[in-house]
Design a protein around this motif. Structure first.
Motif, PDB file in Angstrom:
ATOM      1  N   ASN A 186      31.029  34.810  30.070  1.00 54.80           N
ATOM      2  CA  ASN A 186      30.337  34.922  31.325  1.00 54.80           C
ATOM      3  C   ASN A 186      31.227  34.260  32.558  1.00 54.80           C
ATOM      4  O   ASN A 186      31.258  34.638  33.623  1.00 54.80           O
ATOM      5  N   ALA A 187      32.238  33.419  32.184  1.00 50.06           N
ATOM      6  CA  ALA A 187      33.170  32.872  33.233  1.00 50.06           C
ATOM      7  C   ALA A 187      34.313  33.642  33.483  1.00 50.06           C
ATOM      8  O   ALA A 187      34.566  33.759  34.534  1.00 50.06           O
ATOM      9  N   LEU A 188      34.655  34.328  32.560  1.00 52.06           N
ATOM     10  CA  LEU A 188      36.174  35.121  32.808  1.00 52.06           C
ATOM     11  C   LEU A 188      35.978  36.572  32.726  1.00 52.06           C
ATOM     12  O   LEU A 188      36.874  37.160  33.272  1.00 52.06           O
ATOM     13  N   ASP A 189      35.011  37.164  32.321  1.00 45.08           N
ATOM     14  CA  ASP A 189      34.812  38.503  32.275  1.00 45.08           C
ATOM     15  C   ASP A 189      34.829  39.006  33.621  1.00 45.08           C
ATOM     16  O   ASP A 189      34.349  38.763  34.732  1.00 45.08           O
ATOM     17  N   GLY A 190      35.924  40.097  33.789  1.00 45.22           N
ATOM     18  CA  GLY A 190      36.187  40.647  35.419  1.00 45.22           C
ATOM     19  C   GLY A 190      36.945  39.713  36.214  1.00 45.22           C
ATOM     20  O   GLY A 190      37.583  39.988  37.064  1.00 45.22           O
ATOM     21  N   ARG A 191      37.534  38.484  35.538  1.00 49.91           N
ATOM     22  CA  ARG A 191      38.319  37.711  36.367  1.00 49.91           C
ATOM     23  C   ARG A 191      39.876  37.825  36.228  1.00 49.91           C
ATOM     24  O   ARG A 191      39.922  38.743  35.274  1.00 49.91           O
ATOM     25  N   SER A 192      40.673  37.543  36.680  1.00 48.51           N
ATOM     26  CA  SER A 192      42.013  37.586  36.796  1.00 48.51           C
ATOM     27  C   SER A 192      42.841  36.163  35.790  1.00 48.51           C
ATOM     28  O   SER A 192      42.391  35.139  36.637  1.00 48.51           O
ATOM     29  N   ILE A 193      43.667  36.400  35.279  1.00 42.92           N
ATOM     30  CA  ILE A 193      44.604  35.177  34.947  1.00 42.92           C
ATOM     31  C   ILE A 193      45.430  34.835  36.085  1.00 42.92           C
ATOM     32  O   ILE A 193      45.927  35.476  37.033  1.00 42.92           O
ATOM     33  N   PRO A 194      45.168  33.255  36.465  1.00 41.33           N
ATOM     34  CA  PRO A 194      45.840  32.669  37.386  1.00 41.33           C
ATOM     35  C   PRO A 194      47.207  33.483  37.508  1.00 41.33           C
ATOM     36  O   PRO A 194      47.995  33.368  36.739  1.00 41.33           O
ATOM     37  N   SER A 195      47.772  33.714  38.829  1.00 42.38           N
ATOM     38  CA  SER A 195      49.033  34.326  39.138  1.00 42.38           C
ATOM     39  C   SER A 195      50.218  33.435  38.649  1.00 42.38           C
ATOM     40  O   SER A 195      51.381  33.856  38.443  1.00 42.38           O
ATOM     41  N   TYR A 196      50.129  32.107  38.782  1.00 44.74           N
ATOM     42  CA  TYR A 196      51.311  31.311  38.400  1.00 44.74           C
ATOM     43  C   TYR A 196      51.619  31.222  36.878  1.00 44.74           C
ATOM     44  O   TYR A 196      52.627  30.711  36.457  1.00 44.74           O
ATOM     45  N   LEU A 197      50.623  31.780  36.321  1.00 40.69           N
ATOM     46  CA  LEU A 197      50.742  31.742  34.728  1.00 40.69           C
ATOM     47  C   LEU A 197      51.468  33.162  34.280  1.00 40.69           C
ATOM     48  O   LEU A 197      51.657  33.350  33.063  1.00 40.69           O
TER      49      LEU A 197
END
Length: 327
Positions: A166-177
């Motif tokens: 629910n928290a991560l679906d459709g989100r992006s991995i942080p750019s600094y990683l």
């Protein structure tokens, strides 16, 4: 032409297809990925046969199954899963009866598609770091398919997996990683039918965080360790299984749990001790062996725990080999 016929033309069409010569323990997600361009999949039966290399796939409509068989019968490119040619024919059965629902049934294992990246762009340690924010990650297995770079992530229970999805679906991995050339990537997350992933060894493709004694494949640390002898003749720092971390720019609290999440991405963390010294925050992190500590040191040196340059890590080897943690 292959000596083994790819299709059995004499069979009566069925909305259930029989697939042979699949990779061992082929996952349901891989079957669906192969078949979904031709229609909606309503049921599957995986790992059938003595060698567990056959499967059945049921389409919602007969014409969808016919479309898939007809396509590969006339295509110069065979159907493939993990580089293996898959042989397709109509099944004798008209439906699959295995009491297995095909919807998005909540489970403890997530199937994550990382869109917009190649396999080498996102390390398994970064995946672990992102998904550990929601609970202890037991196991991770990564692989490449037609849909792109994917990962199976196992939690202890379905509730934890649901929260992560629910928290991560459709989100992006942080750019600094991510590497500098990746502008953005998105996570597409569903539930897997798997309950317990079979991880045979730790590598850059798979990890079992519940078993620190699992053999390590050489590919897991290939290219990460520096030479043990300095080519410039300078004295090398003695290596140790315990790392000393100095933390700069402390804009956020760094707890034992935070450090465990960060450092357990590289192996089993045995002990952690946090203390103040010379007006700054430091920590000792103990691994079972020097090799794991070396990988963690090389990977994390100079990186920040939080985006924006906060809580920057500087790592060296400690003279300790076994921390005396009383509390």
């Amino acid at each position: 032409m292959s000596s083994q016929p790819q299709f059995r033309y004499t069979q009566t069409p069925s909305k259930v297809l029989h697939l042979r010569n699949l990779p061992w323990e082929c996952a349901e997600e891989e079957l669906v990925e192969l078949c979904k361009p031709f229609g909606r999949i309503v049921n599957t039966m995986c790992n059938v046969g003595a060698n567990r290399n056959q499967a059945f796939v049921e389409f919602a409509d007969l014409n969808q199954a016919i479309s898939m068989v007809s396509y590969y019968a006339s295509s110069s490119e065979p159907a493939q899963v993990r580089g293996k040619t898959v042989y397709i024919q109509y099944s004798n059965r008209q439906e699959i009866v295995n009491n297995k629902s095909s919807g998005d049934v909540v489970g403890n294992v997530l199937l994550v598609t990382i869109e917009g990246v190649e396999a080498g762009d996102v390390s398994i340690d970064v995946i672990h770091l992102v998904f550990s924010a929601f609970g202890f990650v037991h196991k991770i297995a990564t692989f490449e398919k037609a849909a792109g770079f994917q990962a199976l992530i196992q939690y202890s229970d379905a509730d934890t997996a649901l929260n992560a999805r629910n928290a991560l679906d459709g989100r992006s991995i942080p750019s600094y990683l991510l590497p500098a050339h990746i502008s953005s990537c998105h996570l597409r997350i569903s539930f897997s039918a798997h309950k317990d992933l079979n991880i045979k060894f730790q590598s850059h493709r798979s990890r079992d965080y519940t078993n620190p004694y699992l053999p390590v494949n050489s590919s897991a640390i290939e290219g990460t360790l520096q030479p043990t002898v300095g080519v410039d003749g300078k004295k090398k720092e003695p290596e140790s299984n315990v790392l000393l971390a100095s933390i700069e720019n402390m804009q956020y609290a760094v707890t034992v749990d935070v450090l465990h999440t960060v450092f357990s991405a590289f192996g089993y963390v045995q002990k952690i001790a946090i203390f103040e010294k010379n007006g700054g925050t430091q920590a000792l992190i103990q691994y079972p062996d020097i090799t794991t500590a070396a990988v963690a040191k090389e990977s994390l040196e100079g990186h920040c725990i939080y985006d924006g340059g906060y809580c920057k890590l500087h790592l060296s080897y400690s003279r300790h080999t076994d921390l005396n943690v009383k509390v």
